[in-house]
Write a protein that holds these residues in place. Structure first.
Motif, short mmCIF file in Angstrom:
data_model
loop_
_atom_site.label_atom_id
_atom_site.label_comp_id
_atom_site.label_asym_id
_atom_site.label_seq_id
_atom_site.Cartn_x
_atom_site.Cartn_y
_atom_site.Cartn_z
N ASP A 85 60.60 37.36 33.76
CA ASP A 85 59.62 38.17 34.49
C ASP A 85 58.40 37.33 34.83
O ASP A 85 58.02 36.40 34.10
CB ASP A 85 59.18 39.36 33.63
CG ASP A 85 60.32 40.31 33.32
OD1 ASP A 85 61.27 40.37 34.12
OD2 ASP A 85 60.26 40.99 32.27
N ASN A 115 54.27 37.82 36.24
CA ASN A 115 53.17 38.73 36.52
C ASN A 115 52.45 38.28 37.78
O ASN A 115 51.99 37.14 37.87
CB ASN A 115 52.19 38.78 35.34
CG ASN A 115 52.79 39.47 34.14
OD1 ASN A 115 53.53 40.45 34.27
ND2 ASN A 115 52.49 38.98 32.95
N THR A 145 47.85 43.76 37.89
CA THR A 145 49.02 42.88 37.94
C THR A 145 50.29 43.71 38.11
O THR A 145 50.36 44.86 37.71
CB THR A 145 49.14 42.04 36.66
OG1 THR A 145 49.26 42.91 35.53
CG2 THR A 145 47.94 41.12 36.49
N THR A 189 54.57 43.34 37.57
CA THR A 189 55.64 42.54 36.97
C THR A 189 56.81 42.43 37.94
O THR A 189 57.31 43.43 38.44
CB THR A 189 56.13 43.16 35.65
OG1 THR A 189 55.04 43.22 34.72
CG2 THR A 189 57.25 42.33 35.05
N SER A 222 60.64 40.89 38.31
CA SER A 222 61.78 40.41 37.54
C SER A 222 62.62 39.48 38.40
O SER A 222 63.33 39.92 39.30
CB SER A 222 62.63 41.59 37.06
OG SER A 222 61.90 42.41 36.17
N THR A 249 62.06 35.01 29.58
CA THR A 249 61.38 36.16 28.97
C THR A 249 62.19 36.68 27.80
O THR A 249 61.66 37.02 26.74
CB THR A 249 61.17 37.27 30.02
OG1 THR A 249 60.39 36.75 31.10
CG2 THR A 249 60.44 38.46 29.40
#
Length: 260
Positions: free
Chosen positions: A13, A15, A25, A27, A29, A68
């Protein structure tokens, strides 16, 4: 045949700042839990449109980026946590002209990268001429790289990628921008490396190249694995016809009108 690369439920991921003043922010993926395995001595293709997660996967496998979550292992070593053990077993080539020092000669480039890998001078003295001969740059090795054609630079990239005699070579769109003859020469080099027992993970947007080189292919879209298998398996599974092109399979799986 043993698995030399193992990827299990790999996620990554990012940000990203949003809003005019970037006060919030979001996220994003890049990888959403992909899994695959690569066998020793295999040429494994990783295909997908821009932004699918191909380069992110390679960056994780080459220890340049931490995942992540999930697992990424090379020869049983964790790519995040056992980086030093992984790095001595691998090398990588990114497409374009990155990774070379243009004001140095080809020989001096290889000498420099050999020194970075702490390869003994006695071994380098023998290996550098062998690599220069392997990629067809004999007689031009003392010229500055800035005077090389794009195809010659890509040949030198292969030599650089082999300077530490890696077990696994990662190629991220290596033939991008090459003319047809230079690309053909590059594919010939890949076949030679496979014949020498090297394991290769390749990303490319050229479907005929993947069809010609790869033992198996994984196709990803939006960070997810959508299909995997040999080119014949992919063709028969998606069209029940081994005579269709890999491009037709790709377009069906990605869901577009043309190759990205």
């Amino acid at each position: 045949m043993e698995n030399i690369i193992e990827v299990n439920n790999l996620k990554r991921d990012y940000n990203s700042s949003t809003g005019f003043f970037k006060k919030s922010t979001k996220t994003i993926s890049a990888l959403k839990g992909i899994s695959f395995k690569v066998k020793k001595g295999e040429v494994f293709g990783l295909l997908g449109p821009n932004g699918a997660g191909k380069s992110t996967t390679i960056k994780i496998l080459t220890t340049l980026l931490a995942p992540t979550s999930g697992e990424a292992k090379i020869l049983g070593y964790d790519c995040f946590g056992e980086e030093k053990k992984v790095r001595e077993k691998i090398n990588f080539i990114f497409g374009g002209e990155r990774g070379l020092y243009f004001r140095l000669s080809a020989y001096d480039n290889l000498q420099y990268f050999g020194d970075l890998y702490k390869i003994p001078s006695k071994i380098l003295k023998k290996r550098i001429p062998e690599l220069i001969n392997m990629v067809g740059l004999s007689g031009r090795e003392n010229e500055k790289v800035e005077n090389y054609s794009k195809g010659m630079k890509e040949k030198l990239q292969i030599a650089r990628g082999m300077i530490n005699d890696p077990e696994i070579l990662f190629l991220d769109e290596p033939t991008i921008g090459l003319d047809p003859l230079a690309a053909k020469d590059f594919r010939k080099q890949i076949k030679y490396l496979k014949s020498q027992g090297k394991t290769i993970l390749l990303t490319t947007h050229y479907m005929y190249e993947a069809d010609e080189l790869c033992d198996r292919i994984a196709i990803i879209k939006n960070g997810e694995l959508v299909d995997m298998g040999t080119t014949r398996e992919l063709k028969e599974k998606n069209f029940n016809d081994s005579k269709v092109t890999l491009e037709e399979v790709y377009i069906k799986l990605i869901g577009g009108d043309k190759i990205a």
